[in-house]
Design an enzyme around this catalytic site. Structure first.
Site, PDB file in Angstrom:
ATOM      1  N   SER A 209       0.837  -1.188   0.000  1.00  0.00           N
ATOM      2  CA  SER A 209       0.000   0.000   0.000  1.00  0.00           C
ATOM      3  C   SER A 209       0.880   1.248   0.000  1.00  0.00           C
ATOM      4  O   SER A 209       1.731   1.396  -0.874  1.00  0.00           O
ATOM      5  CB  SER A 209      -0.973  -0.051   1.187  1.00  0.00           C
ATOM      6  OG  SER A 209      -1.992   0.911   1.039  1.00  0.00           O
ATOM      7  N   ASP A 321      -8.392  -5.993  -5.988  1.00  0.00           N
ATOM      8  CA  ASP A 321      -8.068  -4.830  -5.163  1.00  0.00           C
ATOM      9  C   ASP A 321      -8.748  -3.595  -5.738  1.00  0.00           C
ATOM     10  O   ASP A 321      -8.384  -3.110  -6.800  1.00  0.00           O
ATOM     11  CB  ASP A 321      -6.552  -4.623  -5.117  1.00  0.00           C
ATOM     12  CG  ASP A 321      -6.115  -3.587  -4.093  1.00  0.00           C
ATOM     13  OD1 ASP A 321      -6.976  -2.858  -3.568  1.00  0.00           O
ATOM     14  OD2 ASP A 321      -4.904  -3.517  -3.803  1.00  0.00           O
ATOM     15  N   HIS A 352      -6.795  -5.982  -1.223  1.00  0.00           N
ATOM     16  CA  HIS A 352      -5.645  -5.167  -0.814  1.00  0.00           C
ATOM     17  C   HIS A 352      -4.842  -5.955   0.212  1.00  0.00           C
ATOM     18  O   HIS A 352      -4.932  -5.713   1.410  1.00  0.00           O
ATOM     19  CB  HIS A 352      -6.173  -3.852  -0.240  1.00  0.00           C
ATOM     20  CG  HIS A 352      -5.156  -2.761  -0.179  1.00  0.00           C
ATOM     21  ND1 HIS A 352      -4.449  -2.322  -1.280  1.00  0.00           N
ATOM     22  CD2 HIS A 352      -4.709  -2.013   0.863  1.00  0.00           C
ATOM     23  CE1 HIS A 352      -3.637  -1.353  -0.927  1.00  0.00           C
ATOM     24  NE2 HIS A 352      -3.763  -1.146   0.376  1.00  0.00           N
TER      25      HIS A 352
END
Length: 622
Positions: A209, A321, A352
């Site tokens: 991320s 995602d 994610h």
């Protein structure tokens, strides 16, 4: 291929048969060294005895405007032998999240007036904190690596201001590499100058991320010494995180979030006042009214700097995602290819998330060999293996030479007056729908394709006679008009056919897997997860959005005359997906996408000219 470096800089010993020797009195103790066997470094150093240190590193920017250069704080753990002459490379995870986050309200997305500003909804402070696996010390340190956690600017122990991807944050990530290679100054917490005398000068970065974005940012500067990165669900252009083709579009699960909200969320440095004006400037310049691309967003676009990258890049992304969408990794991957950068790619079926959680053994093997090769120069064959791993179904992995697959071709399917999606165009009168605004989700609007629904247009292929693999970036071209408040055009690519498919979520299996040396409070183990599946009659495979006012350029807003037909073309999010035989491929056309776009009042009429409107589908060989 880079060669392994031996000698004074780094001692590496291969495990071989050792001949017997006569005993000699008062022999000097052997110097500490890294052991290599079977083409990989071996766990010969003690995690329990590791040395820890904290360093505050000078960054050549003053983003908080206090007249002093910013500093980033890095916490390092390294084998104790590094105080006895051993030199090792370092694997860094840079992050704005090490100190947690703040409760911050998101922007309102239900637009009644003329402005898209305003605040609503709180983002919980524990959403992202602690979301990243902490296995590097247990696994990599015993194998001859230092590992480090770096606080991004404006967070934790660092100074400066958080700016959601601007050049100051990029300089902060680069500074860590510069200190590890002897080019930047650093100080211990007590102010004593400190150098990385134990460092080989070879650095890797890894993270998920935002923690995967910062390695991209550092690599895009071309910093010497950064040899390899593993960005997991990393961002390559912040515009495409919070915008799409001129439209304000949210990351999945965070409707109303924007750059300013994220900056406030991670603003955890000790001085909580000094950066308020910097963040206020972000809010003013991000422009939630037009959504246009600008110099402000261009500063946060690293794709254009792919030619500067010196590090090898191992890209990892989830095909489900919708937070950091697949375009982020695909645009980066393609740009790196054009620049000739050494690459690997994993595409998996989660959202994610990181494959460390369910494909643990193979993940460790490949990342271990990746860092061994690029940071130690070990010829272990990692670059001769297939470049791409794709998880086709839960736990079912394929390997491919490249992506998109060589031989992929674009197939045009026309949105026809009959409601068919077909290779041959069939024209007819314009077909219209009325936008449901904030009253219905895309999932609700895509359901029951046979039913008449005034809030959507739907086009379907016949049942497929053989599987069709879509691998790449679909695009859609519409001849269409809008009459009403909403400027959005949304297209969904849908798989119609009852099937059991992964949702993107993962859940614990209860199986414990131990991967490294344990210490009190950290047993070096994790719990394996597995993909969550559901049986449903359809799945939205991918989607894409366009602000009709940006039909020519995401950087330029142009008026839309009510009821006038225009030509619109835009991209959907990239994917790699197999539509099974017996299923139908569908395109659903909407205006508002409840979970992603701004939500204007219902009532906008969208009319589409059939026949000339076309889906451009990248069909890959099976």
């Amino acid at each position: 291929m880079r060669q392994r470096t031996l000698g004074a800089v780094l001692a590496i010993t291969a495990v071989t048969a050792v001949p017997a020797v006569s005993a000699h009195p008062a022999q000097a103790a052997p110097s500490p060294h890294v052991t290599v066997s079977g083409g990989e470094t071996q766990p010969v150093f003690s995690r329990a005895d590791a040395i820890t240190q904290t360093v505050n590193i000078e960054v050549p920017v003053d983003s908080d405007h206090d007249g002093v250069r910013d500093r980033v704080q890095m916490r390092i753990m390294r084998p104790k032998e590094t105080d006895q002459g051993l030199k090792v490379p370092t694997i860094v995870e840079p992050s704005p999240y090490w100190a947690g986050g703040n409760d911050v309200p998101n922007h309102d997305v239900d637009i009644d007036g003329l402005s898209a500003r305003g605040l609503r909804q709180n983002r919980s402070a524990d959403v992202l904190a602690g979301a990243f696996p902490g296995y590097y010390d247990n696994y990599f340190l015993p194998r001859g690596y230092a590992v480090a956690d770096l606080d991004s600017l404006g967070t934790g122990g660092s100074t400066g201001c958080p700016t959601s991807g601007a050049r100051n944050e990029q300089a902060g990530a680069r500074a860590a590499v510069d200190w590890l290679t002897g080019r930047a100054r650093g100080w211990a917490p007590d102010g004593t100058p400190v150098k990385a005398t134990w460092s080989t000068g070879n650095v890797g970065m890894i993270g998920q991320s935002y923690d995967g974005t910062l390695p991209n940012m550092a690599a895009a500067t071309g910093v010497p010494g950064l040899k390899a990165i593993v960005p997991i669900a990393g961002i390559s252009s912040w515009y495409d995180y919070y915008r799409a083709n001129g439209g304000v579009v949210a990351p999945g699960g965070f409707q109303g979030e924007d750059l300013d909200v994220l900056a406030k969320y991670v603003y955890t440095r000790a001085d909580r006042e000094i950066c308020k004006q910097v963040i206020a400037d972000i809010e003013a310049r991000q422009d939630r009214d037009t959504g246009d691309y600008s110099r402000f967003w261009d500063e946060r676009n690293y794709v254009q700097d792919a030619r500067k990258v010196r590090a090898a890049v191992f890209v990892v992304h989830g095909l489900n995602d919708w937070n950091v969408k697949t375009k982020q990794s695909v645009e980066w991957w393609n740009a790196l290819a054009r620049a000739g950068v050494p690459r690997k790619l994993w595409l998996h079926q989660a959202n994610h998330n990181t494959p460390f959680r369910w494909r643990i053994e193979e993940w460790l093997r490949q990342t271990h060999h990746w860092f061994d090769h690029w940071l130690y120069g070990i010829d272990n064959g990692i670059m001769q293996e297939p470049r791409v791993d794709i998880e086709r179904a839960p736990g079912q992995w394929e390997q491919h030479a490249d992506w998109p697959e060589p031989g992929t071709r674009t197939v045009d399917l026309h949105l026809n007056a009959s409601g068919d999606l077909a290779a041959r165009p069939q024209s007819g009168a314009a077909q219209s729908m009325v936008d449901a605004g904030r009253t219905r989700t895309a999932e609700q609007l895509a359901a029951d394709p046979a039913a008449s629904d005034p809030n959507r247009l739907i086009y379907l292929t016949p049942e497929l006679t053989k599987p069709v693999r879509v691998g790449g970036t679909p695009r859609i071209s519409l001849r269409a008009s809008l009459d009403g408040r909403s400027p959005y055009l949304t297209a969904l690519l849908v798989d119609y056919g009852t099937d059991t498919r992964p949702t993107g979520a993962v859940a614990s299996t209860g199986e414990q897997v131990c991967y490294g040396e344990g210490v009190p409070g950290d047993d070096g183990c994790t719990t394996r997860t597995a993909h969550v599946t559901e049986t449903k009659p359809f799945k939205i495979v991918t989607r894409g959005w366009l602000d009709a006012r940006n039909r020519h350029d995401p950087a330029r807003t142009e008026p839309v005359k009510a009821g006038k037909m225009y030509d619109f073309t835009w991209d959907l999010q990239p994917n790699d997906y197999v539509f099974k035989a017996g299923h139908r491929l569908g395109v659903v056309v909407l205006s508002t996408d409840y979970d992603y776009t701004l939500r204007y009042p219902a009532g906008t009429r969208l009319s589409v000219r059939p026949g000339v409107s076309t889906l451009h589908l990248p069909v890959a060989p099976r």
